[in-house]
Motif scaffolding. Sequence first.
Motif, PDB file in Angstrom:
ATOM      1  N   GLY A  89     -39.226  -5.208 109.706  1.00 49.11           N
ATOM      2  CA  GLY A  89     -38.146  -4.305 109.749  1.00 49.11           C
ATOM      3  C   GLY A  89     -37.392  -4.433 111.090  1.00 49.11           C
ATOM      4  O   GLY A  89     -37.446  -5.441 111.861  1.00 49.11           O
ATOM      5  N   TYR A  90     -36.532  -3.342 111.291  1.00 47.02           N
ATOM      6  CA  TYR A  90     -35.465  -3.544 112.651  1.00 47.02           C
ATOM      7  C   TYR A  90     -36.539  -3.200 113.718  1.00 47.02           C
ATOM      8  O   TYR A  90     -37.164  -2.332 113.968  1.00 47.02           O
ATOM      9  N   TRP A 107     -40.577   5.206 110.512  1.00 42.58           N
ATOM     10  CA  TRP A 107     -41.685   4.049 110.643  1.00 42.58           C
ATOM     11  C   TRP A 107     -42.305   4.033 112.075  1.00 42.58           C
ATOM     12  O   TRP A 107     -41.622   4.425 113.172  1.00 42.58           O
ATOM     13  N   THR A 108     -43.461   3.413 112.208  1.00 41.36           N
ATOM     14  CA  THR A 108     -44.022   3.313 113.642  1.00 41.36           C
ATOM     15  C   THR A 108     -44.423   1.929 113.914  1.00 41.36           C
ATOM     16  O   THR A 108     -45.182   1.150 113.113  1.00 41.36           O
ATOM     17  N   LEU A 109     -43.763   1.321 114.876  1.00 42.67           N
ATOM     18  CA  LEU A 109     -44.056   0.095 115.304  1.00 42.67           C
ATOM     19  C   LEU A 109     -45.059  -0.270 116.142  1.00 42.67           C
ATOM     20  O   LEU A 109     -45.279   0.170 117.126  1.00 42.67           O
ATOM     21  N   LEU A 126     -46.091  -8.386 115.158  1.00 45.19           N
ATOM     22  CA  LEU A 126     -45.561  -7.014 114.932  1.00 45.19           C
ATOM     23  C   LEU A 126     -46.304  -6.319 113.701  1.00 45.19           C
ATOM     24  O   LEU A 126     -46.299  -6.847 112.387  1.00 45.19           O
ATOM     25  N   ILE A 127     -46.512  -5.132 113.442  1.00 41.29           N
ATOM     26  CA  ILE A 127     -46.894  -4.291 112.478  1.00 41.29           C
ATOM     27  C   ILE A 127     -45.709  -3.069 112.464  1.00 41.29           C
ATOM     28  O   ILE A 127     -45.832  -2.350 113.306  1.00 41.29           O
ATOM     29  N   ASN A 128     -45.401  -2.814 111.287  1.00 46.55           N
ATOM     30  CA  ASN A 128     -44.413  -1.744 111.086  1.00 46.55           C
ATOM     31  C   ASN A 128     -45.128  -0.717 109.848  1.00 46.55           C
ATOM     32  O   ASN A 128     -45.297  -1.066 108.736  1.00 46.55           O
ATOM     33  N   THR A 129     -45.560   0.588 110.282  1.00 49.16           N
ATOM     34  CA  THR A 129     -46.155   1.256 109.327  1.00 49.16           C
ATOM     35  C   THR A 129     -45.414   2.519 108.755  1.00 49.16           C
ATOM     36  O   THR A 129     -44.716   3.262 109.761  1.00 49.16           O
ATOM     37  N   SER A 130     -45.515   2.873 107.567  1.00 48.27           N
ATOM     38  CA  SER A 130     -44.544   3.679 107.162  1.00 48.27           C
ATOM     39  C   SER A 130     -44.987   5.156 106.816  1.00 48.27           C
ATOM     40  O   SER A 130     -46.357   5.205 106.623  1.00 48.27           O
ATOM     41  N   ALA A 131     -44.324   6.363 107.295  1.00 48.77           N
ATOM     42  CA  ALA A 131     -44.830   7.468 107.276  1.00 48.77           C
ATOM     43  C   ALA A 131     -44.695   8.167 105.794  1.00 48.77           C
ATOM     44  O   ALA A 131     -45.240   9.339 105.562  1.00 48.77           O
ATOM     45  N   LEU A 136     -37.172  -0.126 103.896  1.00 48.49           N
ATOM     46  CA  LEU A 136     -36.465  -1.139 104.773  1.00 48.49           C
ATOM     47  C   LEU A 136     -35.392  -1.931 103.961  1.00 48.49           C
ATOM     48  O   LEU A 136     -35.538  -2.231 102.729  1.00 48.49           O
ATOM     49  N   GLU A 137     -34.190  -1.771 104.527  1.00 42.08           N
ATOM     50  CA  GLU A 137     -33.107  -2.224 103.899  1.00 42.08           C
ATOM     51  C   GLU A 137     -32.849  -3.712 104.326  1.00 42.08           C
ATOM     52  O   GLU A 137     -32.631  -3.694 105.610  1.00 42.08           O
ATOM     53  N   LEU A 138     -32.521  -4.770 103.576  1.00 45.41           N
ATOM     54  CA  LEU A 138     -32.167  -5.914 104.009  1.00 45.41           C
ATOM     55  C   LEU A 138     -30.811  -6.190 103.403  1.00 45.41           C
ATOM     56  O   LEU A 138     -30.615  -6.496 102.077  1.00 45.41           O
TER      57      LEU A 138
END
Length: 410
Positions: A89-90, A107-109, A126-131, A136-138
Motif C-alpha cells: 500500500g501507499y 488502513w493502519t500501517l 511493513l504490514i498494512n491492516t484493513s478496517a 488498494l489501487e495499483l
Amino acid sequence: MRYFCFCLLLLLASYSHANQFTPIHDYGDRQAPALWENLQRLEKAGSIQTIRIIQLGDSHTAGDYFTGQLRQRLQRQFGNAGIGWLTPGYVTNQRSHQVLLRSLGKWTLSDSKIAKHTGAYPLGGLINTSAGNSILELKIKDPVAAGQWQLSIWQQSKQTPWSLALVGGKVTKLPGQGDAKTPTNLWQLSTQTIDASKLDRLRLLAPAGGKLGGVVLDRQAPGITLDALGINGSVASVINRWDGASLRQQLQWRDPQLIILAYGTNEAFGKDLVPQTYEEELRQVIRKLRAAAPKAAILMIGAPSSAKSKAPNINGGCRLPLPPSLIKVQNSQRRIAHQEKTLYWDWSAMMGGNCGAQVWLKQKVPFMRPDLVHMSPEGYAASADALYMALLREMDAGLKREQFRKEKAQ
C-alpha cells in the motif's frame, strides 16, 4: 553490449566527481560465481530463468529513484521479468518508480522500525491492516511489456477472502486463501495470472482485519526483477525485527540470487554509535539473510556521502561538517563485508569521497537535494549507472576467475 557500456562510461565521465570508476569488491562471496554465470546465460539469451534481485535499505531505496534506474539498466541488458515486490500500500514519502499506489478507505500501517509497532513482520518490514471496505489501487505509470503477468499478495485473513477487480471486469476471489483454522500469524500467498492488456489498473479489495504484507507484480518471462524494499528512516538492524519464519517462507518463494543491503545514512547521523555493537548487528543481519536465502550473493553498499549544514562535527577536510558517525559506519561496513565474505561497493567513493555531497549540490545540474542527505533524481540515476557498470565489470572478472580456477583444478 560493449558499445552500450562504452557510451555509458562516457556519460559517467561527464558527471563532476563521478568520473572515477568504482569497482565492486568480492571479499569471497561463495554464491557470486553462480550469479555471474546465470547473468551471462541471460545476456546470451541462453536461459529461460528469472534472476531475482532484492534491495533492502533506507530512504535511498524507498524512493525507488536509485533502484528504478538500476532496474531499467539491468532489464534492458538481461530481459524484463517484471516490476517486482512493492510495499503493501501507499507509505508516506515513499514511491514506486513504475506503480502509483493509492490506499482507499481506512488502513493502519505497522512499521518495523518503530519500537511500539508489533507483528510478524514479513520481508520488507511493513504490514498494512484493513478496517473493512478498504481498497488498494495499483495504477501502472507506463505501458507494461506484453505477455502474461502474475499478481501475488502475501496476506493474512480469517474467513472473508481478498478479491481483485480489473478495470471493466468482474470481481474475483483470489485463490490460495485459508480458512478459520489457519493460524492468524501465518502469511498466505495468493496469486492471479493477468494479461498485460488488463494490467493498467488493479483494485485489491481487502476484508476487515485483513493484513497485507506485500504485493508483487512479475512478468512470466526470462529476465531480471529488482525488488526495492526500503523504509524511510530505517537502519540495517531493522531486519533483525522481521519474523524469521516469515522471512524464510518468503525468501524461499522469491529465491533471489542477489540481495543488496543499502543502509548506513541514518546510522551515520547517530551521535553515539558504538562500532562493535553496530558490527554485531550487521553480522546478525547478513547471517539471518543467508540462512533464509542460502543461494543468494550479498552485496553491501557503503553509506554514501552526506553532510550537515551546521557544526559541530568532524569535517573530514570538507567545507561543511560530516554526520558524526559517517566514517565509523563506512569503516564498519567494509570490515563486516570482509569478515562475512560479501560483495562490497563504495557509494561514497563513486561520489568523489565524503565531500562529494557538498560538491554535487553546487553543480550546474545539482545531484544532491538541499538537505545534503538525499540525491536529486539525476544524482540517483548517476549512482545507479555507476553500480550497473560495476556489476558488468565484476561479472566479467568473476567469470574469468572461475574459468582460471577450473582450469587450474584440472
